[in-house]
Design an enzyme around this catalytic site. Sequence first.
Site, PDB file in Angstrom:
ATOM      1  N   ASP A  68       0.841  -1.193   0.000  1.00 31.07           N
ATOM      2  CA  ASP A  68       0.000   0.000   0.000  1.00 31.07           C
ATOM      3  C   ASP A  68       0.877   1.244   0.000  1.00 31.07           C
ATOM      4  O   ASP A  68       2.094   1.156   0.205  1.00 31.07           O
ATOM      5  CB  ASP A  68      -1.003  -0.004   1.157  1.00 31.07           C
ATOM      6  CG  ASP A  68      -0.370   0.062   2.531  1.00 31.07           C
ATOM      7  OD1 ASP A  68       0.830  -0.258   2.659  1.00 31.07           O
ATOM      8  OD2 ASP A  68      -1.077   0.431   3.479  1.00 31.07           O
ATOM      9  N   TYR A  70       2.934   4.705   0.816  1.00 32.01           N
ATOM     10  CA  TYR A  70       3.567   5.269   2.004  1.00 32.01           C
ATOM     11  C   TYR A  70       2.551   6.166   2.715  1.00 32.01           C
ATOM     12  O   TYR A  70       1.740   6.837   2.073  1.00 32.01           O
ATOM     13  CB  TYR A  70       4.794   6.096   1.617  1.00 32.01           C
ATOM     14  CG  TYR A  70       5.937   5.289   1.034  1.00 32.01           C
ATOM     15  CD1 TYR A  70       6.524   4.243   1.744  1.00 32.01           C
ATOM     16  CD2 TYR A  70       6.451   5.594  -0.234  1.00 32.01           C
ATOM     17  CE1 TYR A  70       7.585   3.518   1.204  1.00 32.01           C
ATOM     18  CE2 TYR A  70       7.522   4.885  -0.775  1.00 32.01           C
ATOM     19  CZ  TYR A  70       8.079   3.845  -0.049  1.00 32.01           C
ATOM     20  OH  TYR A  70       9.129   3.135  -0.571  1.00 32.01           O
ATOM     21  N   PHE A  81       6.852   1.875  -3.979  1.00 33.84           N
ATOM     22  CA  PHE A  81       8.227   2.032  -3.488  1.00 33.84           C
ATOM     23  C   PHE A  81       8.842   3.403  -3.786  1.00 33.84           C
ATOM     24  O   PHE A  81       9.905   3.728  -3.268  1.00 33.84           O
ATOM     25  CB  PHE A  81       9.153   0.922  -4.029  1.00 33.84           C
ATOM     26  CG  PHE A  81       8.790  -0.440  -3.549  1.00 33.84           C
ATOM     27  CD1 PHE A  81       9.058  -0.842  -2.240  1.00 33.84           C
ATOM     28  CD2 PHE A  81       8.143  -1.351  -4.389  1.00 33.84           C
ATOM     29  CE1 PHE A  81       8.702  -2.097  -1.782  1.00 33.84           C
ATOM     30  CE2 PHE A  81       7.783  -2.613  -3.943  1.00 33.84           C
ATOM     31  CZ  PHE A  81       8.065  -2.984  -2.630  1.00 33.84           C
ATOM     32  N   HIS A 190      10.928  -9.449   0.936  1.00 36.13           N
ATOM     33  CA  HIS A 190      10.594  -8.033   0.803  1.00 36.13           C
ATOM     34  C   HIS A 190      11.833  -7.188   1.106  1.00 36.13           C
ATOM     35  O   HIS A 190      12.663  -7.561   1.943  1.00 36.13           O
ATOM     36  CB  HIS A 190       9.476  -7.670   1.794  1.00 36.13           C
ATOM     37  CG  HIS A 190       8.837  -6.353   1.524  1.00 36.13           C
ATOM     38  ND1 HIS A 190       9.374  -5.168   1.975  1.00 36.13           N
ATOM     39  CD2 HIS A 190       7.714  -6.035   0.838  1.00 36.13           C
ATOM     40  CE1 HIS A 190       8.599  -4.166   1.585  1.00 36.13           C
ATOM     41  NE2 HIS A 190       7.586  -4.663   0.890  1.00 36.13           N
TER      42      HIS A 190
END
Length: 225
Positions: A68, A70, A81, A190
Amino acid sequence: MSKEVQIHASWKKVLDDEFKQDYFSKIKTFILNEKSKGKVIYPSGSLLFNAFNLTPFEQVKVVILGQDPYHGPGQAHGLSFSVPKGVKKPPSLLNIYKELNQDLGYPIAEHGNLEAWTHQGVFLLNALLTVNENEPASHKAAGWENFTNAVIYHLSEQRENLVFMLWGQFAQQKELLINPQKHLILKAAHPSPFSAHNGFLGCRHFSAANTYLTVTGQSTINWKI
């Protein structure tokens, strides 16, 4: 979601039926309810479909899936990202840059804006497209995953020879939506500091993607930021 929210015509054509589904109306209602409670929601409406607008459907070559947006002020701009120039690089993005350095020798970029990738066919998709300020995963119940699952499925069905980078367990759950006979699926931990050393750092996904693009007769991505 306001009327000003626009999505690229190529995506609108592919996803037209999704916008007519009951779940999409419920997403709108959820967001309006959050706003009525005084919640600040990221990204701004004009950036909600930024990934779609910067990378048209037919131009997608690589999909990098985030969870989701930031949730800090000024960070989210509709690309997984990525953060706008002038905003401090988040820890996960720093690890992505470290992997780029290890894999391809690129220096750590001074900023965190990944928009240059999007113009080359890198689709920076978050599974959830909105979030409340300072409340990660706060829109998980909104219904966004119905929409983004459809996005991934349509890419898998209607396109060929795409690269899907699935980092972490959440992203890897989407593997079931992708036809492995038609596309390359790259999986790793991740890039979060909590897990990056468990297989993200050293995964060499960026060079692997370019090798696959070359073998399938496509132009490669210039990953340098």
